[in-house]
Design a protein around this motif. Structure first.
Motif, PDB file in Angstrom:
ATOM      1  N   SER A  38       0.836  -1.199   0.000  1.00 38.91           N
ATOM      2  CA  SER A  38       0.000   0.000   0.000  1.00 38.91           C
ATOM      3  C   SER A  38       0.864   1.240   0.000  1.00 38.91           C
ATOM      4  N   GLU A  39       0.294   2.341  -0.465  1.00 41.46           N
ATOM      5  CA  GLU A  39       1.036   3.580  -0.549  1.00 41.46           C
ATOM      6  C   GLU A  39       1.299   4.185   0.814  1.00 41.46           C
ATOM      7  N   GLY A  40       0.451   3.890   1.805  1.00 43.19           N
ATOM      8  CA  GLY A  40       0.615   4.454   3.136  1.00 43.19           C
ATOM      9  C   GLY A  40       1.671   3.747   3.958  1.00 43.19           C
ATOM     10  N   GLY A  41       2.225   2.689   3.480  1.00 42.71           N
ATOM     11  CA  GLY A  41       3.224   1.939   4.222  1.00 42.71           C
ATOM     12  C   GLY A  41       2.671   0.578   4.590  1.00 42.71           C
ATOM     13  N   ALA A  42       3.571  -0.339   4.894  1.00 38.81           N
ATOM     14  CA  ALA A  42       3.165  -1.707   5.162  1.00 38.81           C
ATOM     15  C   ALA A  42       2.507  -1.851   6.532  1.00 38.81           C
ATOM     16  N   GLY A  43       2.758  -0.948   7.483  1.00 38.10           N
ATOM     17  CA  GLY A  43       2.243  -1.080   8.834  1.00 38.10           C
ATOM     18  C   GLY A  43       0.881  -0.440   9.064  1.00 38.10           C
ATOM     19  N   ASP A  44       0.352   0.309   8.101  1.00 33.81           N
ATOM     20  CA  ASP A  44      -0.936   0.977   8.286  1.00 33.81           C
ATOM     21  C   ASP A  44      -2.081  -0.008   8.099  1.00 33.81           C
ATOM     22  N   LEU A  45      -3.000  -0.006   9.054  1.00 39.04           N
ATOM     23  CA  LEU A  45      -4.176  -0.865   8.978  1.00 39.04           C
ATOM     24  C   LEU A  45      -5.302  -0.069   8.357  1.00 39.04           C
ATOM     25  N   LEU A  46      -5.832  -0.549   7.269  1.00 38.47           N
ATOM     26  CA  LEU A  46      -6.908   0.139   6.585  1.00 38.47           C
ATOM     27  C   LEU A  46      -8.270  -0.338   7.035  1.00 38.47           C
ATOM     28  N   ALA A  47      -8.405  -1.604   7.387  1.00 36.59           N
ATOM     29  CA  ALA A  47      -9.698  -2.131   7.815  1.00 36.59           C
ATOM     30  C   ALA A  47      -9.490  -3.395   8.640  1.00 36.59           C
ATOM     31  N   GLU A  48     -10.369  -3.580   9.583  1.00 38.83           N
ATOM     32  CA  GLU A  48     -10.403  -4.821  10.347  1.00 38.83           C
ATOM     33  C   GLU A  48     -11.820  -5.347  10.242  1.00 38.83           C
ATOM     34  N   VAL A  49     -11.981  -6.492   9.680  1.00 43.60           N
ATOM     35  CA  VAL A  49     -13.307  -7.020   9.375  1.00 43.60           C
ATOM     36  C   VAL A  49     -13.558  -8.262  10.216  1.00 43.60           C
ATOM     37  N   ARG A  50     -14.716  -8.272  10.875  1.00 43.27           N
ATOM     38  CA  ARG A  50     -15.148  -9.437  11.638  1.00 43.27           C
ATOM     39  C   ARG A  50     -16.459  -9.931  11.055  1.00 43.27           C
ATOM     40  N   PRO A  51     -16.797 -11.181  11.309  1.00 39.90           N
ATOM     41  CA  PRO A  51     -18.082 -11.680  10.798  1.00 39.90           C
ATOM     42  C   PRO A  51     -19.249 -10.915  11.424  1.00 39.90           C
ATOM     43  N   SER A  52     -20.323 -10.838  10.693  1.00 46.18           N
ATOM     44  CA  SER A  52     -21.515 -10.128  11.150  1.00 46.18           C
ATOM     45  C   SER A  52     -22.215 -10.928  12.239  1.00 46.18           C
ATOM     46  N   TRP A  53     -22.896 -10.222  13.155  1.00 49.90           N
ATOM     47  CA  TRP A  53     -23.675 -10.879  14.196  1.00 49.90           C
ATOM     48  C   TRP A  53     -24.849 -11.632  13.601  1.00 49.90           C
ATOM     49  N   TRP A  54     -25.300 -11.214  12.429  1.00 51.07           N
ATOM     50  CA  TRP A  54     -26.420 -11.910  11.803  1.00 51.07           C
ATOM     51  C   TRP A  54     -26.068 -13.350  11.489  1.00 51.07           C
ATOM     52  N   GLY A  55     -24.790 -13.616  11.261  1.00 47.88           N
ATOM     53  CA  GLY A  55     -24.354 -14.985  11.015  1.00 47.88           C
ATOM     54  C   GLY A  55     -24.457 -15.863  12.254  1.00 47.88           C
ATOM     55  N   TYR A  56     -24.491 -15.240  13.414  1.00 50.64           N
ATOM     56  CA  TYR A  56     -24.579 -15.961  14.683  1.00 50.64           C
ATOM     57  C   TYR A  56     -25.958 -15.831  15.312  1.00 50.64           C
ATOM     58  N   PHE A  57     -26.932 -15.403  14.533  1.00 54.04           N
ATOM     59  CA  PHE A  57     -28.280 -15.192  15.053  1.00 54.04           C
ATOM     60  C   PHE A  57     -28.845 -16.466  15.668  1.00 54.04           C
ATOM     61  N   GLY A  58     -28.629 -17.582  15.031  1.00 52.24           N
ATOM     62  CA  GLY A  58     -29.122 -18.856  15.563  1.00 52.24           C
ATOM     63  C   GLY A  58     -28.528 -19.172  16.921  1.00 52.24           C
ATOM     64  N   HIS A  59     -27.232 -18.906  17.091  1.00 54.39           N
ATOM     65  CA  HIS A  59     -26.583 -19.142  18.377  1.00 54.39           C
ATOM     66  C   HIS A  59     -27.168 -18.231  19.451  1.00 54.39           C
ATOM     67  N   LEU A  60     -27.331 -16.958  19.119  1.00 51.15           N
ATOM     68  CA  LEU A  60     -27.858 -16.008  20.101  1.00 51.15           C
ATOM     69  C   LEU A  60     -29.304 -16.322  20.453  1.00 51.15           C
ATOM     70  N   PHE A  61     -30.100 -16.671  19.462  1.00 50.53           N
ATOM     71  CA  PHE A  61     -31.500 -16.991  19.708  1.00 50.53           C
ATOM     72  C   PHE A  61     -31.613 -18.234  20.581  1.00 50.53           C
TER      73      PHE A  61
END
Length: 160
Positions: A38-61
């Motif tokens: 990336s142009e900003g350098g190798a150490g810059d974090l642009l995004a951190e993505v986690r799975p959506s809670w909707w995917g775990y709706f069955g577990h929560l319910f």
């Protein structure tokens, strides 16, 4: 900047190019060139993505279907009202216990509170007021047939 040969068409392509301008082959992915950095350098974090809670709706319910009945079971098991011929005992708690003994003759009033749903279900809140102290009142919630329990206590109070 260096020139490399395109693996698809064989033409000279810059190693910083994403794709070959002649055939469109993705050169940057295959060559591991500088385009992946990336142009900003190798150490810059642009995004951190986690799975959506909707995917775990069955577990929560499922969790919310299991936990409330367990809480209700322990809450129900923690209160016991025992009526004996000359003694009324109220026991509260599971791990730490509280025992209250009443003489039926010391009970001044027995109050029953029922909302509409409780009346439909035949349950109610029973409040025992005693003559021991000014503000001695014990409330027991969700008692089945509260009028029958009141009549039973009054019968014990009258009989000796």
């Amino acid at each position: 900047m260096a020139l490399i040969d395109c693996p698809e068409c064989g033409k000279q392509v810059s190693n910083l190019a994403r794709a070959c301008p002649q055939c469109g082959y993705p050169v940057a992915e295959k060559s591991g060139g500088g385009a992946a950095v990336s142009e900003g350098g190798a150490g810059d974090l642009l995004a951190e993505v986690r799975p959506s809670w909707w995917g775990y709706f069955g577990h929560l319910f499922f969790f919310f279907l299991i936990v409330p009945p367990i809480m209700a079971y322990f809450s129900r098991a923690s209160t016991v009202l025992r009526i004996r011929p000359r003694r009324i005992t109220l026991e509260r708690g599971l791990f730490s216990k509280c025992y209250l003994d009443y003489n039926p003759r010391d009970i001044r009033s027995i109050d029953i509170d029922q909302n509409f749903l409780q009346r439909m279900l035949g349950i109610g809140d029973l409040t025992l007021s005693t003559a021991a102290t000014v503000d001695a009142a014990e409330q027991i919630s969700n008692i089945p047939d509260p009028k029958g329990i009141r009549d039973l206590i009054l019968a014990q109070r009258g009989g000796g």
